[in-house]
Design an enzyme around this catalytic site. Structure first.
Site, mmCIF file in Angstrom:
data_model
loop_
_atom_site.group_PDB
_atom_site.id
_atom_site.type_symbol
_atom_site.label_atom_id
_atom_site.label_comp_id
_atom_site.label_asym_id
_atom_site.label_seq_id
_atom_site.Cartn_x
_atom_site.Cartn_y
_atom_site.Cartn_z
ATOM 1 C CG ASP A 82 -1.931 1.022 1.227
ATOM 2 O OD1 ASP A 82 -2.544 1.182 0.138
ATOM 3 O OD2 ASP A 82 -2.172 1.265 2.309
ATOM 4 C CG ASP A 104 1.131 7.392 -3.371
ATOM 5 O OD1 ASP A 104 0.779 8.225 -4.236
ATOM 6 O OD2 ASP A 104 0.410 7.680 -2.156
ATOM 7 C CG HIS A 208 -6.238 4.642 -1.401
ATOM 8 N ND1 HIS A 208 -5.128 4.255 -0.556
ATOM 9 C CD2 HIS A 208 -6.159 4.272 -2.792
ATOM 10 C CE1 HIS A 208 -4.508 3.371 -1.510
ATOM 11 N NE2 HIS A 208 -5.161 3.629 -2.841
ATOM 12 C CB ALA A 210 -12.931 3.514 2.309
ATOM 13 C CB SER A 211 -11.822 4.913 7.854
ATOM 14 O OG SER A 211 -11.405 3.750 7.944
#
Ligand code: G3H
Ligand code: ZN
Length: 284
Positions: A82, A104, A208, A210-211
């Site tokens: 990640d 990233d 990304h 998503a909390s």
């Protein structure tokens, strides 16, 4: 390969209209909680490991824990890097058997992000490893920025199309107002932008941060065509809350197994509720 590349998991998700959850892990308890949830719901799964997690637990420990959990579960599980920000970490993970990597370069100028992502794709694809790229910046929830700045950080649909074409990435992470960590207030997601990106990009899309996005927002994103959803903060919060309340009630207990048992259960419950929300129950 023991782990399944993201490409395979996500193309099935795309065809069948659900999203695969990518849950971050950095220790044995979290890995077991995540895999237990997926097993109970017969769901495909992406175990996500950040550079920080790799530094914390050690790359061999993380890999071995994931390997044993995956083997025992019999589920299609991807071991995914990640937010990898260098070729070094990407290559390290590939060498150690990760089935998917995220490069990233979202903080870099467009051309640099393209060139680096292209290079990662060329190397990773030689050994069947999937690559996720990111375009647009995820603005931190703590960042005090204006609406114009927030918009400027979002993924541009035309650029997204160009990025995917020129890099050959297998999935694209987008910035549509999503942010890492808990949101201050209701997140403002630009679903029109998401639709525009979806219309121009053929590969699976990734959400990304998503909390804290309300269930309705997640359902809408999946309906538009998000195929991978990243969750970390809510699992961490469940861990912290379970440990804190156990210790508050049982200050005399010193056995780590007793202290961490309720945390495993709590993390697993969060993961299960997300898997249900993402629609991947029974899709293993
Ligand atoms: O890459 C990890 C995710 O984007 C997690 O985001 O901590 O806000 O759930 P989150
Ligand atoms: Zn992320």
């Amino acid at each position: 390969m023991l782990f399944v590349p993201n490409k395979l998991l996500l193309e099935k998700a795309m065809a069948e209209g659900y999203a695969v959850g990518a849950f971050n892990t950095n220790n044995l308890e979290t890995t077991r909680a995540i895999v237990r949830a997926a097993r109970e719901l017969d769901s495909p799964l992406i175990l996500a490991t950040s550079e920080g997690a790799i530094n914390y637990a050690g790359i061999n420990n993380l890999k071995t824990m994931a390997e044993i959990a995956a083997q025992e579960s019999g589920l299609p599980i991807s071991l995914h890097l990640d937010h990898g920000t260098s070729l070094e970490i990407v290559m390290r993970c590939i060498r150690h058997g990760w089935s998917s990597v995220m490069y990233d370069g979202s903080k870099l100028p467009f051309e640099e992000n393209v060139a680096n992502a292209r290079q990662v794709v060329e190397l990773a694809h030689l050994v069947g490893v999937s690559v996720e790229g990111e375009l647009g910046r995820l603005v931190g929830v703590e960042d005090n920025i204006s609406v114009t700045e927030r918009e400027a950080a979002m993924t541009d649909p035309d650029q997204a199309q160009e990025f995917v074409k020129r890099t050959g990435v297998d999935a694209l992470a987008v910035a549509i107002g999503n942010a890492h960590g808990f949101y201050k207030g209701e997140p403002q997601l630009d679903f029109i932008r998401l639709e525009q990106i979806r219309a121009r990009v053929e590969v699976p899309l990734v959400l990304h941060g998503a909390s804290g996005i309300p269930d309705e927002g997640i359902r809408r994103a999946v309906k538009i065509g998000v195929d991978k959803i990243n969750i970390d903060t809510e699992v961490r919060a469940a861990f912290q809350k379970a440990v804190a309340s156990f210790l508050a009630e049982n200050p005399q207990v010193i056995d780590p197994r007793k202290i961490l048992g309720p945390a495993i259960k709590a993390m697993s419950e969060v993961v299960k509720s997300k898997i249900e929300l993402f629609g991947s129950v029974g899709k293993a």
